[in-house]
Design a protein around this motif. Structure first.
Motif, mmCIF file in Angstrom:
data_model
loop_
_atom_site.group_PDB
_atom_site.id
_atom_site.type_symbol
_atom_site.label_atom_id
_atom_site.label_comp_id
_atom_site.label_asym_id
_atom_site.label_seq_id
_atom_site.Cartn_x
_atom_site.Cartn_y
_atom_site.Cartn_z
ATOM 1 N N TRP A 55 51.018 68.869 7.422
ATOM 2 C CA TRP A 55 50.781 67.435 7.303
ATOM 3 C C TRP A 55 49.284 67.152 7.210
ATOM 4 O O TRP A 55 48.509 67.578 8.038
ATOM 5 N N SER A 56 48.922 66.439 6.182
ATOM 6 C CA SER A 56 47.534 66.034 5.989
ATOM 7 C C SER A 56 47.546 64.758 5.150
ATOM 8 O O SER A 56 48.605 64.324 4.685
ATOM 9 N N ASN A 57 46.386 64.164 4.955
ATOM 10 C CA ASN A 57 46.321 62.966 4.109
ATOM 11 C C ASN A 57 46.850 63.246 2.719
ATOM 12 O O ASN A 57 47.566 62.438 2.128
ATOM 13 N N SER A 58 46.524 64.414 2.168
ATOM 14 C CA SER A 58 46.977 64.719 0.804
ATOM 15 C C SER A 58 48.483 64.943 0.752
ATOM 16 O O SER A 58 49.136 64.552 -0.217
ATOM 17 N N SER A 59 49.078 65.543 1.797
ATOM 18 C CA SER A 59 50.538 65.738 1.765
ATOM 19 C C SER A 59 51.250 64.396 1.902
ATOM 20 O O SER A 59 52.259 64.158 1.234
ATOM 21 N N PHE A 60 50.729 63.492 2.746
ATOM 22 C CA PHE A 60 51.316 62.155 2.834
ATOM 23 C C PHE A 60 51.192 61.427 1.496
ATOM 24 O O PHE A 60 52.131 60.781 1.039
ATOM 25 N N ARG A 61 50.052 61.528 0.877
ATOM 26 C CA ARG A 61 49.828 60.858 -0.408
ATOM 27 C C ARG A 61 50.824 61.359 -1.447
ATOM 28 O O ARG A 61 51.390 60.585 -2.215
ATOM 29 N N THR A 62 51.063 62.671 -1.476
ATOM 30 C CA THR A 62 52.007 63.251 -2.432
ATOM 31 C C THR A 62 53.407 62.687 -2.223
ATOM 32 O O THR A 62 54.094 62.314 -3.167
ATOM 33 N N VAL A 63 53.846 62.614 -0.976
ATOM 34 C CA VAL A 63 55.181 62.086 -0.670
ATOM 35 C C VAL A 63 55.272 60.607 -1.028
ATOM 36 O O VAL A 63 56.234 60.167 -1.663
ATOM 37 N N VAL A 64 54.265 59.817 -0.678
ATOM 38 C CA VAL A 64 54.289 58.384 -0.916
ATOM 39 C C VAL A 64 54.245 58.060 -2.402
ATOM 40 O O VAL A 64 54.901 57.143 -2.863
ATOM 41 N N GLU A 65 53.476 58.833 -3.168
ATOM 42 C CA GLU A 65 53.359 58.558 -4.595
ATOM 43 C C GLU A 65 54.668 58.798 -5.341
ATOM 44 O O GLU A 65 54.863 58.282 -6.431
#
Length: 66
Positions: A55-65
């Motif tokens: 979990w990181s900002n980039s993994s959250f961003r990938t899921v949200v996008e």
């Protein structure tokens, strides 16, 4: 970044919060009191099978996008 972890019961949740090795991974780790700590929009994401270290900002961003 703020995360909310849910557990099947209070015993398992308290076990994580009180684990000294787990505490080292976080700036702060505490039970949620039901209040929001953000002034912006809150989104609940339920994702299973992803290890905590991933979990990181980039993994959250990938899921949200998606």
């Amino acid at each position: 970044m703020v995360m909310l972890f849910t557990f099947p019961n209070i015993v398992e949740g308290n076990s994580l919060v009180n684990n000294k090795d787990i505490k080292n991974w976080f700036v702060s780790l505490k039970p949620w009191n039901g209040e929001s700590s953000s002034l912006s929009r809150i989104v609940w994401i339920n994702c299973r099978g992803m290890p905590l270290f991933a979990w990181s900002n980039s993994s959250f961003r990938t899921v949200v996008e998606l």
